[in-house]
Write a protein that holds these residues in place. Structure first.
Motif, PDB file in Angstrom:
ATOM      1  N   ASN A   1     -19.627  -0.590  63.357  1.00  0.00           N
ATOM      2  CA  ASN A   1     -19.256   0.511  64.157  1.00  0.00           C
ATOM      3  C   ASN A   1     -17.029   0.521  63.756  1.00  0.00           C
ATOM      4  O   ASN A   1     -16.710  -1.022  63.545  1.00  0.00           O
ATOM      5  CB  ASN A   1     -19.059   0.067  65.697  1.00  0.00           C
ATOM      6  CG  ASN A   1     -18.356  -1.308  66.245  1.00  0.00           C
ATOM      7  OD1 ASN A   1     -18.527  -2.291  65.951  1.00  0.00           O
ATOM      8  ND2 ASN A   1     -17.319  -1.425  66.987  1.00  0.00           N
ATOM      9  N   LEU A   2     -17.199   1.526  62.640  1.00  0.00           N
ATOM     10  CA  LEU A   2     -15.724   1.067  62.591  1.00  0.00           C
ATOM     11  C   LEU A   2     -14.432   1.125  64.052  1.00  0.00           C
ATOM     12  O   LEU A   2     -13.466   1.214  63.533  1.00  0.00           O
ATOM     13  CB  LEU A   2     -15.233   2.203  61.505  1.00  0.00           C
ATOM     14  CG  LEU A   2     -16.524   2.709  60.308  1.00  0.00           C
ATOM     15  CD1 LEU A   2     -16.142   3.733  59.035  1.00  0.00           C
ATOM     16  CD2 LEU A   2     -16.552   1.092  59.442  1.00  0.00           C
ATOM     17  N   ASN A   3     -14.723   2.096  64.698  1.00  0.00           N
ATOM     18  CA  ASN A   3     -13.961   1.643  65.671  1.00  0.00           C
ATOM     19  C   ASN A   3     -14.682   1.723  67.300  1.00  0.00           C
ATOM     20  O   ASN A   3     -16.138   1.192  67.341  1.00  0.00           O
ATOM     21  CB  ASN A   3     -13.180   2.790  65.710  1.00  0.00           C
ATOM     22  CG  ASN A   3     -13.915   4.160  65.437  1.00  0.00           C
ATOM     23  OD1 ASN A   3     -15.106   4.097  66.414  1.00  0.00           O
ATOM     24  ND2 ASN A   3     -13.222   5.357  65.573  1.00  0.00           N
ATOM     25  N   GLY A   4     -14.216   1.785  68.608  1.00  0.00           N
ATOM     26  CA  GLY A   4     -14.409   1.067  69.385  1.00  0.00           C
ATOM     27  C   GLY A   4     -15.435  -0.053  69.866  1.00  0.00           C
ATOM     28  O   GLY A   4     -14.487  -1.252  69.303  1.00  0.00           O
ATOM     29  N   PHE A   5     -16.147  -0.383  70.513  1.00  0.00           N
ATOM     30  CA  PHE A   5     -17.065  -1.505  71.108  1.00  0.00           C
ATOM     31  C   PHE A   5     -18.668  -1.483  70.879  1.00  0.00           C
ATOM     32  O   PHE A   5     -18.770  -0.586  71.451  1.00  0.00           O
ATOM     33  CB  PHE A   5     -16.438  -1.278  72.442  1.00  0.00           C
ATOM     34  CG  PHE A   5     -15.148  -2.282  72.113  1.00  0.00           C
ATOM     35  CD1 PHE A   5     -13.946  -2.635  72.564  1.00  0.00           C
ATOM     36  CD2 PHE A   5     -14.209  -0.871  73.222  1.00  0.00           C
ATOM     37  CE1 PHE A   5     -12.972  -3.034  72.922  1.00  0.00           C
ATOM     38  CE2 PHE A   5     -12.850  -0.661  73.049  1.00  0.00           C
ATOM     39  CZ  PHE A   5     -12.116  -1.817  73.455  1.00  0.00           C
TER      40      PHE A   5
END
Length: 944
Positions: free
Chosen positions: A68-72
Motif C-alpha cells: 500500500n502506497l498510502n493509508g493503513f
C-alpha cells in the motif's frame, strides 16, 4: 496523513488439496505435463484457434505481493487482505509460472462495477486517487495472475478490500474589504464529523495564534500587528476503522493602517514641504492653513509646491498631510513654517552714461550688495550698500551694462532688482572659432546704432571679399583655397568714432582618432590620421602624467601592452600636418590584475588573519587547510572571523586568500600559523616520602616551573625544569605533614597551565600513616574505637556501601575510611552505613548553580552539612569552598581551579574535606590564581 507501508503475501483461499505436488511448485514444465487436471470450460482466443477441448481449472495458491502506497494495512482475514484509507496499491506475483498476465476487477463498491478485468503490469499500481472516478466507500477487488499455454489458461486469485474516506479542509475570510483587516475567519471541512485546528502564521514563519475551534475570534484579530498573515487549518476525520485522515489548507490576509508624516525644510520660506504615506494604495492629501485655521491652499500628493508657499504673504502657517487608506482609515500629520521675503529696488538717473545708481532693501537686517555687469555678463564692479558712486560709473569702458542690487534676508533668501544703462564708445572684437579651417568668424560692436563692416584679405594683402554685419558667410569660408588669411572688422559709432580689430587663420588641418579595444587590459590600441603626409606619433602616460613610452605609427606594440604594470593610463595620438598644425585624440584604459596579500598577526594562536585585494570589484575568498592539505574551513571576505580561529584544534595550518577579478583572473597568497596551548602534567612517584617528582610540557619552547608548598600555602622551594633533581635532599629538612607540589607551563604566547598534587612526609613508615582523629560531629556522634586500624589499603565492605552521595570518579574516591592528614586519623567508628541518610534527599538551593548536568553529591556522613559538586556553570565554572559557622552564621568563600582539586586528590583522597574539619588540607590551595577554564564548584553548606 500518516502512511503505514506494508509488504506481504495475500491469502484468499486454501490450496486445492487435490492439486499435484508438481503443479504446486509453480514449475512451468510441470504445469504443461500435468495429466491429472480435469478440463473445464474456458474461452481463450488461443484455445479457439486450436479447437482445444482440454481445459485447466484455476486454483488459489495465495502468493500475491501487495504494497500500500498510502493509508493503513489492516492485515488479512479469512476472505480479504484489508486496507484502510488507501487509494494506491502496487501488486506483484513473484512466482513462476503464473506471470503471463496480471489483472484486477472491482467486484463490489460504490462505483465502477461491471468493468470486468483490467490488466496491469507485474509490480504495477492500482490507483483510486481520483475522487470523482472513485468516490468514498469500500471496494472489493479480485486479483488474478495467469499462466497461459497451448493447453489453456490457469490463474491464481486473491481478494482485496479497500476502504476510502476523504476530508477537505475549508477556510472562509470575510470583511468589508475582503482579506484586508478581515472581520471574521471561519474554518471547517466537507465532513461534519471532522475536527478542525487552526493557526495564524506571520511573515517570519512564527505561529502567533492557534486554537481548535471553528472560528478565529475578533479579539485575536484585533491583537495582530500590521503585516501579511497566513491562516492554516487542518481537518481530521477518523475512519470507520479508527484511522485518521487529514487535510490542510491555507489562506492569507493583510493587517494594515495608515500613518502619514510631514517634513518641512526651513523655518522661514521652506524649500521643501513633503509628506509620506504608509500604504501604497492610500491617497495622500495636504492643506495649508493660516494662523486662524483658514485653508489657503490644498492638493493631492506628497509634495506641497514651493511656488505656492512662496506666493503666500508674510505670516505663520500650518501644513497638514492626511493619508486616506483604501479601508477608509485616516492618519493626519502636521508641520509649521513662516513666510518672509526680501524685496529690493533700483534707480538709475540716466539710461546713457548715468551719474547716479541707487538701491533699497525691504528687511532692515538684510544685507544689500550690488554688481555692474557688462554685456557678456561678466562682473565689472561690485560692492556693498545702497549707492554706486559717480567715480565708479565714470571708470566704465563703453558698452551696455546691467546694474543689480541684491537683498539677502537673515534666512538666506535673496531678491534681485536690475536695470540697464549704456556707455557709448565703439569697440569691436573679431572672433575666429579656430586658427585652421574656421567654421565661424564673427565681429561684435559696442553700440547698436553703429555700422559694422568686415574685409577679408589673403597673406599677400589682396582683397578677397568684404561685407557688413557680424558674420563672414560660411559659404565663403568653405570656398577658400589653402592658405593664410586676415579678416578685419571696423565699427563706426553714430558719433563717427571708429574702432578696428582683426584675426588670422589658415585653411588646412589634421584630425586624428584613437581606438582602445577594451577599457581594461586592452591588447590593441590604434590611431588614424587625416592627412597622409602628416606625422603620426603616440604617447602613453600614467595616472600622474608621467610618460611611459612613445612612438610613431598607427599601432602601439601588443607585447608592450602586455608588459604594463597595473594602473590607469592615458594614450594620445597626435597628427602633425606639414603646416605645423597638430591634432590630438586620446583614449583611457586601465591595466589591473588581482594581487592579494595574506597577513597573520601572530605565528602562534593568531586572533587576526586578514587578506587584501587590489580591486574593490573583485571577490575575495579564504580557506584554511591543515598540514595534510585538507580543508578545515573557508569563507568570503577580507578577514577570518575570530570565532572560527578560536574553534581550531591544535596543529599546523595554512591560510590562503584568493582574489578573483571581474576579468576572471585569480591571484592567491598564503601564510602559515600554528595553534598550540600549554597543558602540563605532574607525577609524584609516591604519596608518602616521595623521591621523584617530574612533569611534562606540551609545547617544546614553553617554560616549566615548580614549587613545593606547605599546608598553609607557603612556597618552600621553587625552580624550573621538568624534574626536581635534588628532591630527597630538599625534603630532608621538612617536618612531618602534608605538602603540595605545583607545576606550571607558560607558553611563549603567555598562556599558563598549572597542576598541583599533594604528598605527605612521615619519619617512619610501617604502614600508611594514620591521620589524627577527626572531632566528632555534634549532630551525629559515634563512639570511637581502635578496633580497626585505618590504612589506605582498607577495603570497602558490605557494611560500608558506596551511595549516590559519593561522586563516581577514578581520581577522587571519597569514603570516610580515607585519612585526612597524618595527624588526624579517621577510624571505623564513623563508617558510612545504610542508616545514614542519603544526600540525594537534600534539595538543591539557590547557592548551587543550575546546569544541564545532574550535580554529583559527596556525602559527608552528616545530616547537617554536605558537599555538592557541579560542572560548568554558565560560560565559566569555578570552585567555591564555603564554610558556615553554626553559631554566628558567618561564612567565607574562596575560589580555586578545578584541576587543582582533581590533581591534588587523585592519589591522596585524604585531602578531601570532611565533616567537622576545622581546617581542611585544601585550604592552602585557596591562594592559587584561578584559570577560568574547565572549572567546577565545590560548595560546603549547612542544610538549615
Amino acid at each position: 496523513m500518516n502512511k503505514k507501508m506494508s509488504y506481504g503475501l495475500i491469502a484468499v483461499s486454501t490450496l486445492l488439496a487435490s492439486l499435484p505436488a508438481t503443479l504446486a511448485s509453480a514449475n512451468d514444465e510441470n504445469l504443461k505435463t500435468t495429466k491429472d487436471i480435469q478440463p473445464v470450460s474456458t474461452n481463450t482466443e488461443k484455445h479457439a484457434e486450436k479447437n482445444e477441448t482440454k481445459k485447466i481449472s484455476p486454483y488459489d495458491i495465495k502468493l500475491f505481493s501487495i504494497h500500500n502506497l498510502n493509508g493503513f494495512d489492516s492485515g488479512a482475514d479469512a476472505l480479504y487482505r484489508n486496507f484502510d484509507l488507501t487509494t494506491q496499491l502496487t501488486v506483484d506475483y513473484p512466482y513462476d509460472p503464473y506471470k503471463d498476465k496480471l489483472t484486477y476487477e472491482i467486484v463490489s463498491g460504490p462505483a465502477n462495477l461491471g468493468q470486468g478485468e483490467i490488466q496491469i503490469p507485474y509490480g504495477g499500481t492500482i490507483d483510486f486517487s481520483d475522487a470523482t472516478t472513485y468516490p468514498d466507500g469500500e471496494y472489493v477487488l479480485s486479483l488474478r495472475s495467469y499462466v497461459i499455454d497451448e493447453f489453456g489458461s490457469l490463474f491464481d486469485t486473491g481478494r482485496v478490500k479497500m476502504n476510502i474516506e476523504r476530508v477537505a479542509a475549508t477556510i472562509d475570510i470575510t470583511g468589508t474589504f475582503d482579506k484586508i483587516n478581515p472581520s471574521t475567519i471561519t474554518v471547517g471541512s466537507d465532513k461534519t464529523t471532522a475536527s478542525n485546528i487552526w493557526k495564524i502564521i506571520d511573515e517570519a514563519g512564527n505561529v502567533v495564534a492557534t486554537e481548535s475551534s471553528a472560528a478565529v475570534s475578533q479579539a485575536t484579530l484585533n491583537q495582530l500587528p500590521e503585516g501579511v498573515y497566513t491562516v492554516e487549518t487542518t481537518a481530521t476525520l477518523i475512519s470507520k476503522y479508527g484511522n485518521p485522515v487529514l487535510d490542510t489548507t491555507t489562506d492569507s490576509f493583510l493587517i494594515r493602517h495608515p500613518e502619514s508624516t510631514t517634513s518641512v525644510v526651513g523655518t522661514y520660506n521652506p524649500t521643501s514641504i513633503t509628506g509620506t504615506k504608509k500604504i501604497t494604495e492610500s491617497t495622500l492629501t495636504w492643506e495649508v492653513k493660516d494662523s486662524s485655521g483658514t485653508v489657503l491652499i490644498n492638493g493631492t500628493g506628497n509634495t506641497v509646491p514651493v511656488e505656492q508657499t512662496n506666493a503666500l504673504g508674510d505670516g505663520s502657517y500650518s501644513v497638514f498631510f492626511t493619508e486616506h487608506s483604501p479601508e477608509n482609515e485616516t492618519s493626519v500629520s502636521e508641520g509649521s513654517f513662516k513666510i518672509r521675503h526680501p524685496e529690493t529696488t533700483i534707480s538709475i538717473d540716466k539710461p546713457i552714461n548715468p551719474e547716479k545708481v541707487t538701491g533699497t532693501q525691504k528687511i532692515a537686517d538684510s544685507t544689500l550688495t550690488w554688481q555692474l555687469l557688462n554685456e557678456a555678463g561678466a562682473v565689472v564692479l561690485s560692492g556693498n550698500g545702497p549707492i554706486i558712486s559717480e567715480k565708479q560709473l565714470a571708470s566704465l569702458a563703453g558698452g551696455k551694462y546691467e546694474a543689480t542690487f541684491t537683498e539677502t534676508s537673515p534666512e538666506g533668501e535673496t531678491h534681485v532688482s536690475t536695470d540697464k544703462f549704456l556707455v557709448r564708445h565703439p569697440e569691436t572684437i573679431t572672433t575666429i572659432d579656430r586658427p585652421f579651417n574656421p567654421h565661424s568668424i564673427k565681429g561684435t560692436q559696442t553700440i547698436v546704432e553703429s555700422v559694422l563692416t568686415w574685409v577679408l584679405k589673403d597673406e599677400s594683402g589682396k582683397l578677397i571679399e568684404s561685407g557688413s554685419g557680424t558674420d563672414v558667410p560660411t559659404s565663403l569660408l568653405d570656398k577658400l583655397a589653402i592658405g593664410t588669411y586676415v579678416v578685419t572688422y571696423t565699427e563706426m559709432s553714430p558719433e563717427n568714432e571708429t574702432h578696428s580689430s582683426q584675426g588670422e587663420f589658415t585653411i588646412r588641418h589634421p584630425e586624428t582618432t584613437t581606438t582602445v579595444n577594451k577599457p581594461f587590459n586592452p591588447d590593441k590600441i590604434t590611431g588614424t590620421q587625416t592627412i597622409s603626409d602628416s606625422e603620426l606619433v603616440w604617447i602613453l602616460t600614467d595616472a600622474q602624467g608621467a610618460i611611459i613610452k612613445s612612438g610613431t605609427g598607427s599601432d602601439i606594440p601588443t607585447d608592450f601592452l602586455a608588459q604594463l604594470k597595473p594602473g590607469s593610463y592615458h594614450v594620445t595620438f597626435a597628427e602633425k600636418s606639414p603646416e605645423g598644425e597638430m591634432h590630438t585624440s586620446t583614449g583611457d584604459f586601465i591595466v589591473r590584475h588581482p594581487e592579494t596579500t595574506t597577513t597573520v598577526n601572530k605565528p602562534f594562536n593568531p586572533n587576526n588573519i586578514t587578506g587584501t585585494q587590489t580591486m574593490t570589484e573583485s571577490e575575495l575568498t579564504w580557506v584554511i587547510t591543515d598540514k595534510n592539505g585538507a580543508e578545515v574551513m573557508s569563507g568570503i571576505g577580507s578577514e577570518v572571523p575570530e570565532k572560527e580561529l578560536l574553534a581550531l584544534l591544535p596543529g599546523d595550518y595554512t591560510v590562503t586568500f584568493t582574489e578573483i577579478s571581474p576579468e576572471d583572473e585569480t591571484h592567491s597568497s598564503h601564510d602559515v600559523f600554528t595553534v598550540r596551548h600549554p597543558e602540563a602534567t605532574l607525577t609524584i612517584d609516591k604519596n608518602i616520602n616521595p623521591e621523584k617528582i617530574t612533569g611534562t610540557q606540551t609545547i617544546e619552547d614553553s617554560t616549566l616551573t615548580w614549587e613545593i608548598l606547605d599546608i598553609e600555602g607557603n612556597v618552600l622551594f621553587s625552580g624550573s625544569g621538568s624534574e626536581i633533581s635534588n628532591l630527597v635532599e630538599l625534603l630532608k629538612g621538612l617536618d612531618e605533614g602534608s605538602y603540595f607540589a605545583t607545576l606550571t607551563e607558560t607558553s611563549p604566547e603567555g598562556e599558563i597551565h598549572s597542576v598541583i598534587n599533594g604528598f605527605q612526609l612521615v619519619s617512619e613508615v610501617i604502614s600508611p600513616p594514620l591521620p589524627e582523629p577527626t572531632p566528632p560531629d555534634k549532630t551525629n556522634e559515634q563512639p570511637e574505637t581502635n578496633e580497626q586500624p585505618e590504612t589506605n589499603e582498607q577495603p570497602e565492605t558490605n557494611e560500608q556501601p558506596e551511595t549516590n552521595e559519593q561522586p563516581e570518579t577514578n581520581e577522587q574516591p571519597e569514603t570516610n575510611e580515607q585519612p585526612e592528614t597524618n595527624e588526624q586519623p579517621e577510624t571505623n567508628e564513623q563508617p558510612e552505613t545504610n542508616e545514614q541518610p542519603e544526600t540525594n534527599e537534600q534539595p538543591e538551593t539557590n547557592e548551587q548553580p543550575e546546569t544541564n548536568e545532574q550535580p554529583e553529591t559527596i556525602d559527608s556522613g552528616d545530616d547537617s552539612e554536605e558537599f555538592i559538586l557541579l560542572h560548568e556553570k554558565e560560560e565559566f565554572s569555578y570552585v567555591e569552598y564555603e564554610v558556615f559557622d553554626e553559631n554566628t552564621a558567618d561564612s567565607f568563600q574562596t575560589i580555586v581551579p578545578a584541576s587543582t582539586i582533581a590533581e591534588t586528590t587523585k592519589n591522596n583522597t585524604s585531602l578531601l574535606p570532611k565533616t567537622g574539619d576545622k581546617q581542611s588540607p585544601l585550604l592552602p590551595l585557596l591562594g592559587i590564581a584561578v584559570v577560568a577554564s574547565s572549572l567546577v564548584m565545590l560548595r560546603r553548606r549547612n542544610k538549615n
